[in-house]
Structure formats: C-alpha cells, structure tokens
Design an enzyme around this catalytic site. Structure first.
Site, PDB file in Angstrom:
ATOM      1  N   CYS A 193     -59.371 -60.513  67.302  1.00 49.17           N
ATOM      2  CA  CYS A 193     -60.693 -60.471  66.680  1.00 49.17           C
ATOM      3  C   CYS A 193     -61.468 -61.771  66.870  1.00 49.17           C
ATOM      4  CB  CYS A 193     -60.558 -60.134  65.201  1.00 49.17           C
ATOM      5  SG  CYS A 193     -60.009 -58.436  64.904  1.00 49.17           S
ATOM      6  N   CYS A 240     -57.361 -62.625  63.408  1.00 52.99           N
ATOM      7  CA  CYS A 240     -56.293 -62.616  64.401  1.00 52.99           C
ATOM      8  C   CYS A 240     -56.836 -63.037  65.765  1.00 52.99           C
ATOM      9  CB  CYS A 240     -55.635 -61.237  64.479  1.00 52.99           C
ATOM     10  SG  CYS A 240     -56.556 -59.991  65.420  1.00 52.99           S
ATOM     11  N   ASP A 281     -30.875 -50.974  63.088  1.00 49.86           N
ATOM     12  CA  ASP A 281     -30.535 -49.730  62.402  1.00 49.86           C
ATOM     13  C   ASP A 281     -29.229 -49.187  62.972  1.00 49.86           C
ATOM     14  OD1 ASP A 281     -31.110 -48.554  64.818  1.00 49.86           O
ATOM     15  OD2 ASP A 281     -32.920 -47.535  64.142  1.00 49.86           O
ATOM     16  N   HIS A 314     -53.453 -56.923  67.120  1.00 49.79           N
ATOM     17  CA  HIS A 314     -54.299 -56.758  65.932  1.00 49.79           C
ATOM     18  C   HIS A 314     -53.623 -55.902  64.867  1.00 49.79           C
ATOM     19  CE1 HIS A 314     -57.726 -55.962  63.337  1.00 49.79           C
ATOM     20  NE2 HIS A 314     -57.372 -54.686  63.405  1.00 49.79           N
ATOM     21  N   ASP A 359     -40.460 -50.969  57.464  1.00 51.43           N
ATOM     22  CA  ASP A 359     -40.590 -51.024  58.923  1.00 51.43           C
ATOM     23  C   ASP A 359     -41.202 -49.729  59.405  1.00 51.43           C
ATOM     24  OD1 ASP A 359     -38.485 -49.348  60.877  1.00 51.43           O
ATOM     25  OD2 ASP A 359     -37.965 -49.350  58.754  1.00 51.43           O
ATOM     26  N   CYS A 384     -61.166 -59.938  59.987  1.00 48.67           N
ATOM     27  CA  CYS A 384     -59.851 -60.315  60.508  1.00 48.67           C
ATOM     28  C   CYS A 384     -59.972 -61.587  61.342  1.00 48.67           C
ATOM     29  CB  CYS A 384     -59.286 -59.177  61.355  1.00 48.67           C
ATOM     30  SG  CYS A 384     -57.664 -59.523  62.069  1.00 48.67           S
TER      31      CYS A 384
END
Length: 377
Positions: free
Chosen positions: A310, A307, A93, A336, A267, A305
């Site tokens: 998890c 991931c 940015d 997560h 974002d 989930c």
C-alpha cells in the site's frame, strides 16, 4: 515443557486473553494469526518479508513434506528451520486433515489410514506413530497429534466413533513422541457439531496433560453461529494456563470472535489463497482487484494500511499485474493480505490491553461491512 503459555491479561469487557507463548525459537504474542507455509514456504513470500510484517510463527504441512522432499531430507538438512531459513517458531500439523480430505482415496482403520498420494497415486500408510516420527524429524517447535477430522454434516454415531479413535490415537502420539524437551505436542479436540461429544473429547484429552490444545473439525461448512457455539462449549473445559489453537480459521470476523471466546492461535490458507485470485482484504471490506473499476484507480489497496504494497503501488498497477498473470502482482496481494490479518491481531491485542475488545469488534465490523456474522468474509 517445550512450549509454555504466560497469561498477561484478561479483557474485562470480553474475557479475551492476552498472552505470550514461549517456544525454543522465540516468543509468540497471543492472540496470534499464523501464516501457512504448506510446503516449507509461505507461497510467494520470503522469510525476510514475513519477518518484515512481524509474523511470529508460521505453519508447515506434514503430509506434503512427507511426500516431498521427504522428512529424511529435511532432517539431514538440519531440520525445518535451517532447511527453509526461518529462525522463528514453526508449527507442523499432523497430516490428518489432508489425508482425510482425500475421501475415496483413503481407508480408515484402528492402526491408521491407508491412502494414495495425490501426486502419483502411490499407496501410503499414515499412523499416529508415523505422523509423530515425521514431525520429530521435521523439528518444529509445536507439533500436532494425529486425528480424524470428520466431514460436516456427519451422523452422531460416526462422529462418536471418530472422536474416540482420535482419543486413542492421541495417547499413541504421546507414547511415540521422542522430543518432548524441544517439541510441544498439542492434542486436538474433535466431536463435530455435537456439544456432548465436544465435551467428551475435551475432557479425555485434557486428562492426558498435553502442553497445548487445538480445536479441530470447525470451519468445515457449518454456519459461523454453530462454530461459535462449539467454541463456547469447549473453551471452558481447557486449562487456562495452556494455549488454545483454533485450526483452519482465518476470516477477519472469525479471528475477532474467536479471540473474544478465548482462542490464542489461528491459522488459515485464506489470505494467501484468495490473494492468488486477486482478492484482497481492506479496512472497508473485500476488494477484488481484477474488477474493471480499478483500471484507473491510482490509490492504494487500502488507504488505512501502511504495508509495503500500500505504501508503494496503486490499485491500477496491481490490477494490471494480476490481469497479466505477472507473479509480482500475486506477491503484492499476498503481502497485503497477510499484513492485514497480522495487523488485525495487533489491534485485537491492543484492544484487550485497553479492556475494549467488544467495542473494537463493533467498530471493525461496521467499517468492514460485517453486519451479519453468518456471511463472514
């Protein structure tokens, strides 16, 4: 151009776009969520973990890297990609949002903004030319024009003066950009919550032919309905063959609603920030792992989930780590939350392919508990 947008499909049900943004460091499937790595790192995450969860692009912050370690050091190290060991796309940015958030510690003038460092109080000056100089040195694939982000609420006259200055600054950014062949400079549409000013900003910026366009100054305290109204004003005025980036928005509902309205890139620090406080996103809604009810809960954060967190750790264990101020607990909740939003965008892209994004929204909101868009996350 350093970055080009390829439109693959438009959802027949919603009008949302499926595309690919081609950059020097790889392709980004859109709509996409971009994790924020403010100081050349996504807090507590390694580049390898970000790749594991299939993050296509991350952000870094010009203001913070200007203050430390300094853009000259990053340049000497071979640029931001080499400095942080990340070989996929990066967006930086302009530093404008951070400078303007200093409020009483800054002074706005036509030449730029005088402000004091939040680190040591040193007086500094950031102009459009300086912002681009810093970003050219950092070497990100996508860089942003220096703009003013007006507060909300703000008087019409103030916002009009602000956006017109932002337009002048955008032209100065284009003129000072020294690496257009490998860095795409995006313009930023401003105009507050005034539809006519948003139109004015969009038309002025598109006449400059930037390779992409961001929409700034939203998610700054206004209601979700106003934010969506402003998107519906701006999006039709932006070129369909260039990427559209909604800055600083990362709640699950806003990602879905933004995609429906034609946004390609998002974002936000939300998933990493709330993770450090023990708050996680699940398919059933927000879960605060610190709560006592999870002390003996040996199931995963989210049964739906897959991931790393998890698959391997229970709510009880993560609660113990977070309550004990163990860094690993924050790493697990951060992993997560980022995975959850990246996976949400994968599902959004699939729903666009299947021409059913509105149905997906209704199903997701019902399970997540998002019956009232004003409440959001």
């Amino acid at each position: 151009m350093a970055a080009t947008y390829e439109l693959l499909k438009t959802c027949k049900q919603s009008g949302a776009r499926l595309g690919i943004l081609h950059t020097p460091h790889g392709d980004i499937e859109t709509p996409a969520f971009m994790p924020v790595g403010t100081q050349a790192t996504v807090k507590t995450m390694s580049p390898e973990e970000l790749k594991e969860m299939d993050a296509h692009i991350i952000l870094s912050n010009t203001y913070h890297l200007y203050l430390r370690p300094g853009h000259e050091i990053v340049k000497e190290a071979g640029g931001l990609h080499r400095f942080m060991n990340w070989d996929r796309p990066i967006l930086t940015d302009s530093g404008g949002f951070q400078v303007f958030s200093l409020n009483e510690n800054r002074k706005i003038m036509e030449e730029g903004v005088e402000f004091r460092s939040h680190l040591n109080g040193d007086k500094l000056f950031l102009s459009p030319e300086k912002s681009i100089e810093i970003q050219n040195a950092l070497g990100a694939d996508i860089i942003m024009a220096f703009d003013e982000c007006p507060p909300h609420p703000a008087e019409y006259a103030y916002v009009k003066d602000s956006l017109e200055r932002t337009t002048r600054w955008a032209e100065r950014c284009l003129n000072s950009h020294s690496r257009p062949e490998d860095q795409a400079l995006f313009g930023i549409v401003q105009g507050g919550m005034y539809a006519d000013l948003r139109k004015q900003s969009a038309l002025e910026l598109t006449s400059m032919d930037f390779p992409g366009y961001a929409i700034g100054g939203l998610s700054v305290g206004e209601s979700k309905s106003i934010m969506y109204d402003m998107l519906e004003v701006v999006i039709p005025l932006l070129p369909s063959y260039k990427p559209r980036y909604l800055m600083g928005v990362g709640s699950p509902d806003a990602l879905v609603e933004g995609a429906i309205r034609g946004i390609d890139m998002f974002d936000c620090v939300l998933p990493t920030r709330i993770a450090r406080n023990g708050t996680t996103m699940t398919s059933q809604g927000r879960l605060v792992i610190r709560n006592a009810q999870f002390a003996r809960d040996y199931g995963p954060l989210d049964p739906k989930c897959d991931c790393y967190t998890c698959r391997n750790y229970s709510r009880a264990y993560i609660r113990h780590l977070v309550k004990a101020d163990e860094t690993f607990g924050i790493r697990l909740t951060t992993y997560h939350n980022l995975y959850f939003l990246l996976d949400l965008m994968r599902k959004v892209r699939q729903a666009i392919r299947e021409d059913r994004l509105l149905d997906f929204r209704d199903e997701f909101f019902a399970e997540y508990g998002l019956f009232d868009n004003e409440k959001g996350f």
